[in-house]
Enzyme design. Structure first.
Site, PDB file in Angstrom:
ATOM      1  CB  CYS B  35      -1.014   0.203   1.234  1.00 27.11           C
ATOM      2  SG  CYS B  35      -0.686   0.424   2.699  1.00 27.11           S
ATOM      3  CB  CYS B 104      -0.780   8.853   5.099  1.00 21.29           C
ATOM      4  SG  CYS B 104       0.064   8.480   3.255  1.00 21.29           S
TER       5      CYS B 104
END
Lengths: 394, 130
Positions: B35, B104
Protein backbone atom coordinates in the site's frame (compact mmCIF):
# COMPACT_ATOMS: atom_id res chain seq x y z
CA UNK A 1 22.92 26.40 -2.95
CA UNK A 2 23.65 24.51 -6.16
CA UNK A 3 20.54 23.86 -8.25
CA UNK A 4 20.63 20.70 -10.34
CA UNK A 5 17.77 19.78 -12.65
CA UNK A 6 17.76 16.01 -13.29
CA UNK A 7 14.15 15.52 -14.38
CA UNK A 8 14.43 15.96 -18.13
CA UNK A 9 12.03 13.05 -18.67
CA UNK A 10 9.32 15.26 -17.17
CA UNK A 11 10.31 18.07 -19.47
CA UNK A 12 13.44 19.56 -20.93
CA UNK A 13 14.00 23.32 -20.80
CA UNK A 14 13.43 25.35 -23.95
CA UNK A 15 16.58 26.16 -25.91
CA UNK A 16 17.02 29.91 -26.58
CA UNK A 17 17.17 29.25 -30.35
CA UNK A 18 13.87 27.42 -30.12
CA UNK A 19 12.24 30.28 -28.25
CA UNK A 20 13.55 32.69 -30.90
CA UNK A 21 11.98 30.57 -33.62
CA UNK A 22 8.63 30.72 -31.82
CA UNK A 23 8.49 34.44 -31.07
CA UNK A 24 7.33 35.76 -34.47
CA UNK A 25 4.20 33.61 -34.22
CA UNK A 26 3.39 34.99 -30.79
CA UNK A 27 3.74 38.47 -32.30
CA UNK A 28 3.07 40.01 -35.64
CA UNK A 29 2.87 36.70 -37.54
CA UNK A 30 -0.26 35.73 -35.66
CA UNK A 31 -2.25 34.64 -38.71
CA UNK A 32 -4.22 31.43 -39.04
CA UNK A 33 -2.47 29.01 -41.42
CA UNK A 34 -5.81 28.16 -43.02
CA UNK A 35 -6.47 31.78 -44.02
CA UNK A 36 -6.07 32.51 -47.71
CA UNK A 37 -5.06 36.16 -47.25
CA UNK A 38 -1.64 37.61 -46.63
CA UNK A 39 -1.82 37.09 -42.84
CA UNK A 40 -2.12 33.34 -43.27
CA UNK A 41 0.96 33.00 -45.41
CA UNK A 42 3.77 33.24 -42.80
CA UNK A 43 1.93 30.88 -40.46
CA UNK A 44 1.45 28.38 -43.26
CA UNK A 45 5.13 28.62 -44.17
CA UNK A 46 6.14 28.09 -40.54
CA UNK A 47 4.03 24.95 -40.42
CA UNK A 48 5.58 23.50 -43.54
CA UNK A 49 9.12 24.36 -42.45
CA UNK A 50 8.49 22.61 -39.14
CA UNK A 51 6.93 19.63 -40.89
CA UNK A 52 10.05 19.19 -43.00
CA UNK A 53 12.32 19.59 -39.95
CA UNK A 54 10.43 16.96 -37.97
CA UNK A 55 10.32 14.63 -40.98
CA UNK A 56 14.10 14.94 -41.38
CA UNK A 57 14.65 14.08 -37.73
CA UNK A 58 13.01 10.68 -38.22
CA UNK A 59 13.81 9.99 -41.88
CA UNK A 60 10.21 10.43 -43.02
CA UNK A 61 8.36 12.35 -45.72
CA UNK A 62 6.98 15.70 -44.61
CA UNK A 63 3.44 14.92 -45.77
CA UNK A 64 3.35 11.93 -43.40
CA UNK A 65 3.73 14.12 -40.28
CA UNK A 66 0.62 15.06 -38.30
CA UNK A 67 1.08 17.68 -35.59
CA UNK A 68 -0.68 16.99 -32.30
CA UNK A 69 -0.97 18.57 -28.86
CA UNK A 70 1.38 16.18 -27.04
CA UNK A 71 3.02 12.76 -27.03
CA UNK A 72 0.00 11.51 -25.13
CA UNK A 73 -2.31 12.72 -27.86
CA UNK A 74 -0.12 11.12 -30.53
CA UNK A 75 -0.35 7.80 -28.70
CA UNK A 76 -4.12 8.04 -28.22
CA UNK A 77 -4.47 8.95 -31.88
CA UNK A 78 -2.29 6.05 -33.05
CA UNK A 79 -3.75 3.29 -30.88
CA UNK A 80 -7.40 4.19 -31.35
CA UNK A 81 -7.08 5.52 -34.91
CA UNK A 82 -5.11 2.60 -36.34
CA UNK A 83 -7.23 -0.06 -34.62
CA UNK A 84 -10.55 1.53 -35.59
CA UNK A 85 -9.50 2.02 -39.21
CA UNK A 86 -8.84 -1.71 -39.51
CA UNK A 87 -11.55 -3.23 -37.36
CA UNK A 88 -13.17 -4.88 -40.36
CA UNK A 89 -10.01 -7.05 -40.55
CA UNK A 90 -10.05 -7.95 -36.87
CA UNK A 91 -10.36 -6.71 -33.35
CA UNK A 92 -7.20 -7.82 -31.56
CA UNK A 93 -4.40 -5.50 -30.46
CA UNK A 94 -1.05 -6.24 -28.80
CA UNK A 95 0.93 -3.84 -26.61
CA UNK A 96 3.79 -4.36 -24.17
CA UNK A 97 3.19 -4.39 -20.42
CA UNK A 98 5.47 -1.39 -19.86
CA UNK A 99 3.91 1.11 -22.27
CA UNK A 100 3.15 4.65 -21.18
CA UNK A 101 -0.40 5.03 -19.84
CA UNK A 102 -1.38 6.96 -22.97
CA UNK A 103 -0.86 3.69 -24.89
CA UNK A 104 -2.03 1.27 -22.19
CA UNK A 105 -5.18 3.17 -21.31
CA UNK A 106 -6.01 3.76 -24.97
CA UNK A 107 -5.75 0.00 -25.46
CA UNK A 108 -8.04 -0.48 -22.45
CA UNK A 109 -10.52 1.87 -24.07
CA UNK A 110 -10.40 -0.27 -27.20
CA UNK A 111 -11.30 -3.24 -25.00
CA UNK A 112 -14.40 -1.38 -23.87
CA UNK A 113 -15.19 -0.84 -27.55
CA UNK A 114 -15.13 -4.59 -28.22
CA UNK A 115 -11.47 -5.21 -29.03
CA UNK A 116 -9.37 -7.87 -27.37
CA UNK A 117 -6.02 -6.95 -25.87
CA UNK A 118 -2.86 -8.96 -25.26
CA UNK A 119 -0.11 -7.53 -23.04
CA UNK A 120 3.36 -8.77 -23.95
CA UNK A 121 5.60 -9.32 -20.90
CA UNK A 122 9.15 -8.02 -20.41
CA UNK A 123 12.25 -9.54 -18.82
CA UNK A 124 13.98 -8.24 -15.68
CA UNK A 125 15.66 -5.48 -17.69
CA UNK A 126 12.37 -4.36 -19.19
CA UNK A 127 13.17 -5.81 -22.63
CA UNK A 128 10.38 -7.14 -24.85
CA UNK A 129 11.26 -10.48 -26.46
CA UNK A 130 10.25 -10.26 -30.16
CA UNK A 131 9.32 -13.95 -30.04
CA UNK A 132 6.73 -13.09 -27.37
CA UNK A 133 5.22 -10.64 -29.83
CA UNK A 134 5.17 -13.35 -32.50
CA UNK A 135 3.42 -15.74 -30.12
CA UNK A 136 0.79 -13.14 -29.28
CA UNK A 137 -0.24 -12.59 -32.92
CA UNK A 138 -3.56 -14.01 -34.10
CA UNK A 139 -5.51 -14.11 -37.34
CA UNK A 140 -7.49 -11.09 -36.19
CA UNK A 141 -4.57 -8.98 -34.85
CA UNK A 142 -4.66 -5.53 -36.45
CA UNK A 143 -2.18 -3.54 -34.36
CA UNK A 144 1.00 -3.99 -32.33
CA UNK A 145 2.48 -1.15 -30.26
CA UNK A 146 5.82 -1.36 -28.46
CA UNK A 147 7.66 1.70 -27.23
CA UNK A 148 11.09 2.55 -28.64
CA UNK A 149 12.47 3.17 -25.17
CA UNK A 150 10.92 3.24 -21.74
CA UNK A 151 11.12 6.64 -20.05
CA UNK A 152 11.09 5.21 -16.55
CA UNK A 153 13.87 2.63 -16.77
CA UNK A 154 15.62 3.81 -19.94
CA UNK A 155 15.64 0.44 -21.72
CA UNK A 156 15.74 0.57 -25.52
CA UNK A 157 13.50 -2.03 -27.16
CA UNK A 158 14.33 -4.26 -30.19
CA UNK A 159 11.93 -2.44 -32.51
CA UNK A 160 13.63 -3.56 -35.73
CA UNK A 161 13.28 -7.23 -34.81
CA UNK A 162 9.64 -6.79 -33.81
CA UNK A 163 8.92 -4.93 -37.05
CA UNK A 164 10.19 -7.90 -39.07
CA UNK A 165 7.61 -10.07 -37.35
CA UNK A 166 4.72 -7.66 -37.79
CA UNK A 167 5.62 -7.23 -41.47
CA UNK A 168 5.71 -10.97 -42.08
CA UNK A 169 2.25 -11.10 -40.57
CA UNK A 170 0.93 -7.97 -42.23
CA UNK A 171 0.02 -6.25 -38.95
CA UNK A 172 0.34 -2.48 -38.40
CA UNK A 173 3.13 -1.59 -35.96
CA UNK A 174 3.23 1.62 -33.93
CA UNK A 175 6.07 2.72 -31.69
CA UNK A 176 5.96 5.36 -28.99
CA UNK A 177 9.24 7.20 -29.59
CA UNK A 178 8.56 10.02 -27.13
CA UNK A 179 11.62 9.05 -25.08
CA UNK A 180 13.90 8.58 -28.09
CA UNK A 181 13.02 10.95 -30.94
CA UNK A 182 15.41 13.88 -30.73
CA UNK A 183 17.61 11.98 -28.26
CA UNK A 184 18.95 8.93 -30.14
CA UNK A 185 18.84 8.22 -33.89
CA UNK A 186 15.33 7.39 -35.05
CA UNK A 187 14.76 6.40 -38.67
CA UNK A 188 11.31 5.11 -39.53
CA UNK A 189 12.51 3.01 -42.47
CA UNK A 190 15.36 1.48 -40.56
CA UNK A 191 13.06 0.69 -37.65
CA UNK A 192 10.46 -0.65 -40.08
CA UNK A 193 7.46 0.75 -38.20
CA UNK A 194 4.16 2.05 -39.63
CA UNK A 195 3.47 4.81 -37.13
CA UNK A 196 5.54 6.69 -34.56
CA UNK A 197 4.80 9.22 -31.78
CA UNK A 198 7.09 12.00 -30.59
CA UNK A 199 6.86 15.05 -28.31
CA UNK A 200 8.55 18.46 -28.35
CA UNK A 201 9.27 18.89 -24.66
CA UNK A 202 11.50 15.81 -24.63
CA UNK A 203 14.20 17.43 -26.74
CA UNK A 204 14.33 21.12 -25.79
CA UNK A 205 11.19 22.11 -27.69
CA UNK A 206 8.01 23.56 -26.20
CA UNK A 207 5.36 21.74 -24.19
CA UNK A 208 1.92 21.11 -25.62
CA UNK A 209 3.08 19.97 -29.03
CA UNK A 210 3.85 16.57 -30.50
CA UNK A 211 3.67 14.72 -33.76
CA UNK A 212 2.41 11.46 -35.10
CA UNK A 213 4.05 10.00 -38.17
CA UNK A 214 1.92 7.57 -40.17
CA UNK A 215 3.43 5.75 -43.14
CA UNK A 216 1.79 6.66 -46.43
CA UNK A 217 -0.84 4.08 -47.29
CA UNK A 218 -1.52 3.05 -43.67
CA UNK A 219 -5.10 3.84 -42.76
CA UNK A 220 -5.92 5.76 -39.61
CA UNK A 221 -9.22 7.14 -38.36
CA UNK A 222 -9.20 10.92 -37.85
CA UNK A 223 -8.72 11.95 -34.22
CA UNK A 224 -10.56 15.27 -34.21
CA UNK A 225 -13.39 16.04 -36.61
CA UNK A 226 -14.49 19.40 -37.85
CA UNK A 227 -11.81 20.85 -40.08
CA UNK A 228 -9.36 20.26 -42.87
CA UNK A 229 -6.23 20.82 -40.76
CA UNK A 230 -3.57 18.10 -40.89
CA UNK A 231 -5.23 16.44 -43.86
CA UNK A 232 -8.57 16.33 -42.04
CA UNK A 233 -7.17 13.91 -39.47
CA UNK A 234 -6.58 16.36 -36.65
CA UNK A 235 -8.94 19.28 -36.98
CA UNK A 236 -8.54 22.54 -35.07
CA UNK A 237 -6.52 25.70 -35.52
CA UNK A 238 -2.88 24.76 -35.17
CA UNK A 239 -0.60 25.85 -32.32
CA UNK A 240 1.71 27.61 -34.77
CA UNK A 241 4.31 28.99 -32.29
CA UNK A 242 4.71 25.58 -30.64
CA UNK A 243 4.90 23.80 -33.98
CA UNK A 244 7.58 26.25 -35.17
CA UNK A 245 9.45 25.54 -31.93
CA UNK A 246 9.10 21.78 -32.37
CA UNK A 247 10.56 22.07 -35.86
CA UNK A 248 13.53 24.12 -34.66
CA UNK A 249 14.14 21.73 -31.77
CA UNK A 250 14.10 18.81 -34.23
CA UNK A 251 16.62 20.53 -36.48
CA UNK A 252 18.96 21.29 -33.57
CA UNK A 253 18.60 17.77 -32.15
CA UNK A 254 19.57 16.18 -35.43
CA UNK A 255 22.54 18.48 -35.92
CA UNK A 256 24.02 17.96 -32.45
CA UNK A 257 22.89 14.44 -31.56
CA UNK A 258 26.36 12.91 -31.52
CA UNK A 259 27.87 15.50 -29.18
CA UNK A 260 24.78 15.53 -26.95
CA UNK A 261 24.86 11.75 -26.64
CA UNK A 262 28.54 11.73 -25.73
CA UNK A 263 28.01 14.38 -23.04
CA UNK A 264 24.96 12.68 -21.53
CA UNK A 265 26.44 9.18 -21.58
CA UNK A 266 29.54 10.28 -19.68
CA UNK A 267 27.46 11.95 -16.98
CA UNK A 268 25.02 9.04 -16.80
CA UNK A 269 27.78 6.48 -16.35
CA UNK A 270 29.18 8.52 -13.46
CA UNK A 271 25.88 7.99 -11.63
CA UNK A 272 25.32 4.40 -12.76
CA UNK A 273 28.71 3.29 -11.55
CA UNK A 274 29.11 5.75 -8.66
CA UNK A 275 25.83 5.51 -6.82
CA UNK A 276 25.65 1.79 -5.98
CA UNK A 277 29.11 2.00 -4.40
CA UNK A 278 28.14 5.05 -2.34
CA UNK A 279 24.93 3.74 -0.78
CA UNK A 280 24.71 -0.06 -1.12
CA UNK A 281 21.56 -2.17 -1.48
CA UNK A 282 20.70 -0.41 -4.72
CA UNK A 283 19.29 -2.00 -7.86
CA UNK A 284 19.96 -0.37 -11.23
CA UNK A 285 16.62 -0.56 -13.08
CA UNK A 286 16.49 -1.09 -16.83
CA UNK A 287 19.11 -2.51 -19.14
CA UNK A 288 22.67 -1.92 -17.94
CA UNK A 289 24.04 -1.06 -21.41
CA UNK A 290 21.21 -0.78 -23.89
CA UNK A 291 19.64 2.32 -22.37
CA UNK A 292 18.97 6.00 -23.08
CA UNK A 293 22.10 8.18 -22.93
CA UNK A 294 20.96 10.55 -20.16
CA UNK A 295 19.06 8.03 -18.11
CA UNK A 296 20.11 6.62 -14.73
CA UNK A 297 17.42 4.86 -12.72
CA UNK A 298 17.60 2.91 -9.48
CA UNK A 299 15.62 1.34 -6.70
CA UNK A 300 17.09 2.10 -3.30
CA UNK A 301 16.12 -0.64 -0.88
CA UNK A 302 14.32 -0.13 2.46
CA UNK A 303 13.18 3.44 1.74
CA UNK A 304 10.53 5.19 -0.31
CA UNK A 305 11.04 7.37 -3.39
CA UNK A 306 8.94 10.42 -2.56
CA UNK A 307 10.74 11.14 0.68
CA UNK A 308 14.07 10.80 -1.16
CA UNK A 309 12.77 13.15 -3.85
CA UNK A 310 11.67 15.75 -1.27
CA UNK A 311 14.94 15.66 0.64
CA UNK A 312 16.90 15.96 -2.61
CA UNK A 313 14.67 18.92 -3.54
CA UNK A 314 15.63 20.56 -0.24
CA UNK A 315 19.25 20.25 -1.43
CA UNK A 316 18.42 21.81 -4.80
CA UNK A 317 18.30 18.57 -6.79
CA UNK A 318 15.23 17.77 -8.94
CA UNK A 319 14.53 14.08 -9.65
CA UNK A 320 11.47 11.88 -10.07
CA UNK A 321 10.29 8.54 -8.73
CA UNK A 322 8.00 5.72 -9.79
CA UNK A 323 7.00 4.96 -6.20
CA UNK A 324 3.33 4.47 -5.35
CA UNK A 325 3.40 7.55 -3.13
CA UNK A 326 4.48 9.82 -5.96
CA UNK A 327 1.70 8.67 -8.27
CA UNK A 328 -1.68 10.27 -7.77
CA UNK A 329 -3.33 6.86 -7.89
CA UNK A 330 -0.91 5.65 -5.18
CA UNK A 331 -0.04 2.57 -7.20
CA UNK A 332 3.43 1.17 -7.66
CA UNK A 333 4.93 1.65 -11.11
CA UNK A 334 3.47 -0.88 -13.54
CA UNK A 335 6.83 -0.85 -15.31
CA UNK A 336 8.85 -1.94 -12.28
CA UNK A 337 6.25 -4.54 -11.28
CA UNK A 338 6.21 -5.95 -14.86
CA UNK A 339 10.00 -6.30 -14.59
CA UNK A 340 9.47 -8.54 -11.58
CA UNK A 341 10.52 -6.18 -8.77
CA UNK A 342 8.72 -6.54 -5.44
CA UNK A 343 6.44 -3.74 -4.26
CA UNK A 344 8.82 -2.92 -1.39
CA UNK A 345 11.78 -2.51 -3.74
CA UNK A 346 9.72 -0.65 -6.37
CA UNK A 347 8.78 1.86 -3.67
CA UNK A 348 12.42 2.95 -3.56
CA UNK A 349 12.40 4.05 -7.19
CA UNK A 350 14.47 7.10 -8.09
CA UNK A 351 15.10 8.42 -11.55
CA UNK A 352 17.79 10.82 -12.79
CA UNK A 353 17.24 12.08 -16.33
CA UNK A 354 20.11 14.29 -17.38
CA UNK A 355 20.21 17.24 -19.71
CA UNK A 356 22.54 19.37 -21.78
CA UNK A 357 23.12 21.87 -18.97
CA UNK A 358 24.38 19.26 -16.51
CA UNK A 359 28.06 19.07 -15.62
CA UNK A 360 30.34 16.49 -14.01
CA UNK A 361 30.24 18.71 -10.89
CA UNK A 362 26.46 18.24 -10.78
CA UNK A 363 26.95 14.48 -10.69
CA UNK A 364 29.54 14.82 -7.93
CA UNK A 365 27.09 16.96 -5.98
CA UNK A 366 24.39 14.25 -6.26
CA UNK A 367 26.87 11.59 -5.16
CA UNK A 368 27.70 13.82 -2.20
CA UNK A 369 24.19 14.76 -1.02
CA UNK A 370 22.30 11.54 -1.68
CA UNK A 371 24.13 9.10 0.65
CA UNK A 372 23.30 11.05 3.85
CA UNK A 373 19.66 11.33 2.70
CA UNK A 374 19.46 7.58 2.13
CA UNK A 375 21.11 6.93 5.48
CA UNK A 376 18.72 9.27 7.28
CA UNK A 377 15.65 7.59 5.76
CA UNK A 378 17.02 4.11 6.43
CA UNK A 379 17.56 4.98 10.09
CA UNK A 380 13.86 5.85 10.13
CA UNK A 381 12.73 2.74 8.22
CA UNK A 382 11.22 -0.29 9.98
CA UNK A 383 12.15 -2.37 6.91
CA UNK A 384 15.80 -1.46 7.36
CA UNK A 385 15.82 -2.30 11.07
CA UNK A 386 14.19 -5.65 10.24
CA UNK A 387 16.91 -6.26 7.67
CA UNK A 388 19.70 -5.38 10.11
CA UNK A 389 18.16 -7.61 12.79
CA UNK A 390 17.83 -10.49 10.33
CA UNK A 391 21.54 -10.17 9.67
CA UNK A 392 22.21 -10.36 13.38
CA UNK A 393 23.17 -6.71 13.71
CA UNK A 394 22.19 -4.27 16.39
CA UNK B 1 6.92 21.63 -2.62
CA UNK B 2 3.53 23.27 -2.23
CA UNK B 3 1.48 20.05 -2.33
CA UNK B 4 2.21 19.84 1.41
CA UNK B 5 1.44 22.42 4.10
CA UNK B 6 4.30 24.20 5.84
CA UNK B 7 3.54 22.18 8.96
CA UNK B 8 3.83 18.88 7.07
CA UNK B 9 7.13 20.02 5.58
CA UNK B 10 8.42 21.12 8.97
CA UNK B 11 7.65 17.73 10.55
CA UNK B 12 9.00 15.89 7.51
CA UNK B 13 12.27 17.79 7.60
CA UNK B 14 12.58 17.60 11.43
CA UNK B 15 10.67 14.55 12.57
CA UNK B 16 10.22 14.18 16.35
CA UNK B 17 10.64 10.93 18.30
CA UNK B 18 12.23 8.84 15.56
CA UNK B 19 13.59 5.48 16.69
CA UNK B 20 12.79 2.42 18.73
CA UNK B 21 12.39 1.88 22.47
CA UNK B 22 14.27 -1.00 24.07
CA UNK B 23 11.86 -3.27 25.96
CA UNK B 24 8.77 -1.25 25.04
CA UNK B 25 5.51 -1.67 26.96
CA UNK B 26 3.60 -1.82 23.69
CA UNK B 27 4.28 -2.05 19.95
CA UNK B 28 1.87 -1.33 17.09
CA UNK B 29 2.54 -1.76 13.41
CA UNK B 30 0.27 -0.74 10.55
CA UNK B 31 0.48 -0.85 6.75
CA UNK B 32 2.74 -2.72 4.36
CA UNK B 33 5.00 -1.85 1.44
CA UNK B 34 2.31 -2.81 -1.10
CA UNK B 35 0.00 0.00 0.00
CA UNK B 36 3.06 2.22 0.14
CA UNK B 37 3.51 3.09 3.80
CA UNK B 38 4.42 1.19 6.92
CA UNK B 39 4.60 2.56 10.46
CA UNK B 40 5.70 1.06 13.77
CA UNK B 41 5.08 2.77 17.13
CA UNK B 42 6.82 1.89 20.38
CA UNK B 43 5.48 3.12 23.72
CA UNK B 44 6.48 3.27 27.38
CA UNK B 45 3.62 3.70 29.84
CA UNK B 46 3.90 5.19 33.35
CA UNK B 47 0.93 5.88 35.62
CA UNK B 48 -1.49 5.34 32.73
CA UNK B 49 0.34 7.99 30.68
CA UNK B 50 2.46 7.69 27.52
CA UNK B 51 5.79 8.37 29.15
CA UNK B 52 7.78 7.82 25.97
CA UNK B 53 6.91 7.18 22.37
CA UNK B 54 9.05 6.46 19.33
CA UNK B 55 8.32 5.50 15.75
CA UNK B 56 9.85 4.08 12.60
CA UNK B 57 8.24 4.77 9.25
CA UNK B 58 8.75 3.57 5.69
CA UNK B 59 6.88 5.87 3.37
CA UNK B 60 6.28 9.20 1.74
CA UNK B 61 6.66 12.70 3.15
CA UNK B 62 3.12 12.70 4.52
CA UNK B 63 3.60 9.36 6.26
CA UNK B 64 6.73 10.61 8.02
CA UNK B 65 5.08 13.91 9.01
CA UNK B 66 1.99 12.08 10.28
CA UNK B 67 4.08 9.69 12.39
CA UNK B 68 5.99 12.60 13.88
CA UNK B 69 2.79 14.53 14.61
CA UNK B 70 1.06 11.52 16.16
CA UNK B 71 4.04 10.95 18.45
CA UNK B 72 4.03 14.59 19.50
CA UNK B 73 0.28 14.69 20.09
CA UNK B 74 0.32 11.46 22.12
CA UNK B 75 3.38 12.01 24.31
CA UNK B 76 2.43 12.67 27.92
CA UNK B 77 -1.26 11.99 27.32
CA UNK B 78 -3.29 9.44 29.27
CA UNK B 79 -4.07 6.25 27.36
CA UNK B 80 -7.72 7.27 27.10
CA UNK B 81 -6.77 10.66 25.66
CA UNK B 82 -4.37 9.05 23.20
CA UNK B 83 -7.05 6.64 22.02
CA UNK B 84 -9.10 9.70 21.06
CA UNK B 85 -6.51 10.88 18.51
CA UNK B 86 -8.15 10.42 15.12
CA UNK B 87 -6.95 10.64 11.54
CA UNK B 88 -8.91 13.87 11.27
CA UNK B 89 -7.32 15.47 14.34
CA UNK B 90 -3.84 14.54 13.08
CA UNK B 91 -4.55 16.00 9.64
CA UNK B 92 -5.94 19.16 11.25
CA UNK B 93 -2.84 19.60 13.42
CA UNK B 94 -0.75 19.25 10.25
CA UNK B 95 -2.82 22.04 8.62
CA UNK B 96 -4.25 19.59 6.12
CA UNK B 97 -3.05 16.72 3.97
CA UNK B 98 -3.52 16.24 0.22
CA UNK B 99 -6.71 14.28 -0.31
CA UNK B 100 -5.02 11.26 -1.86
CA UNK B 101 -2.60 11.10 1.08
CA UNK B 102 -5.25 11.12 3.76
CA UNK B 103 -4.99 7.35 4.29
CA UNK B 104 -1.46 7.92 5.62
CA UNK B 105 -2.84 9.74 8.65
CA UNK B 106 -5.30 6.90 9.25
CA UNK B 107 -2.28 4.65 9.47
CA UNK B 108 -0.61 6.85 12.10
CA UNK B 109 -3.51 6.89 14.53
CA UNK B 110 -4.17 3.17 13.95
CA UNK B 111 -0.56 2.20 14.63
CA UNK B 112 -0.57 4.20 17.88
CA UNK B 113 -3.88 2.64 18.98
CA UNK B 114 -2.48 -0.81 18.22
CA UNK B 115 0.53 -0.09 20.43
CA UNK B 116 -1.76 0.97 23.28
CA UNK B 117 -3.94 -2.13 22.80
CA UNK B 118 -0.80 -4.25 22.80
CA UNK B 119 0.17 -2.71 26.15
CA UNK B 120 -3.32 -3.23 27.60
CA UNK B 121 -3.56 -6.87 26.52
CA UNK B 122 -0.09 -7.62 27.94
CA UNK B 123 -1.08 -5.93 31.20
CA UNK B 124 -4.27 -7.97 31.33
CA UNK B 125 -2.29 -11.17 30.92
CA UNK B 126 0.09 -10.22 33.71
CA UNK B 127 -2.75 -9.23 36.04
CA UNK B 128 -4.72 -12.34 35.10
CA UNK B 129 -1.67 -14.44 35.93
CA UNK B 130 -1.44 -13.04 39.47
Amino acid sequence: MRRVYLDNAATTPLLPEVREAMLPYLGEAFGNPSSLHDWGEPAREAMETARAQVAQLIGANAEEIIFTGSGTESNNFAIKGLALAQQSKGKHVVVSAIEHFSVLHSARTLEKWGFELTLVPVDKYGVVDPEEVRKSLREDTVLVSVMHANGEVGTIEPIKEIAQITRENNVAFHTDAVATAGTIPVDVDELGVDALSLAGNQFYGPKGVGALWVRKGVRIKPFLDGGVQEGGRRAGTENVPAIAGLGKAAELAKASMTSRTKHLTQLRDRLLTGLPGEIGHVVVTGHPQNRLPGHASFCVEFIEGESMLMLLDSQGVAVSSGSACTSRALKASHVLIAMGLSHAVAQGSILFTLGLDNTPEDMDYVLEVLPPIVDRLRQMSPLYSEFIKSKGGK
Amino acid sequence: MPIYSEKVMEHFMNPRNVGEIENPDGVGQEGNPICGDMMAFYIKVKDNRLDDIKFKTFGCGAAIAVSSMVSEMAKGKTLEEAMKITPRSVADELEGLPQNKFHCSNLGAQALHKAIQDYLSKKKKVEGGK
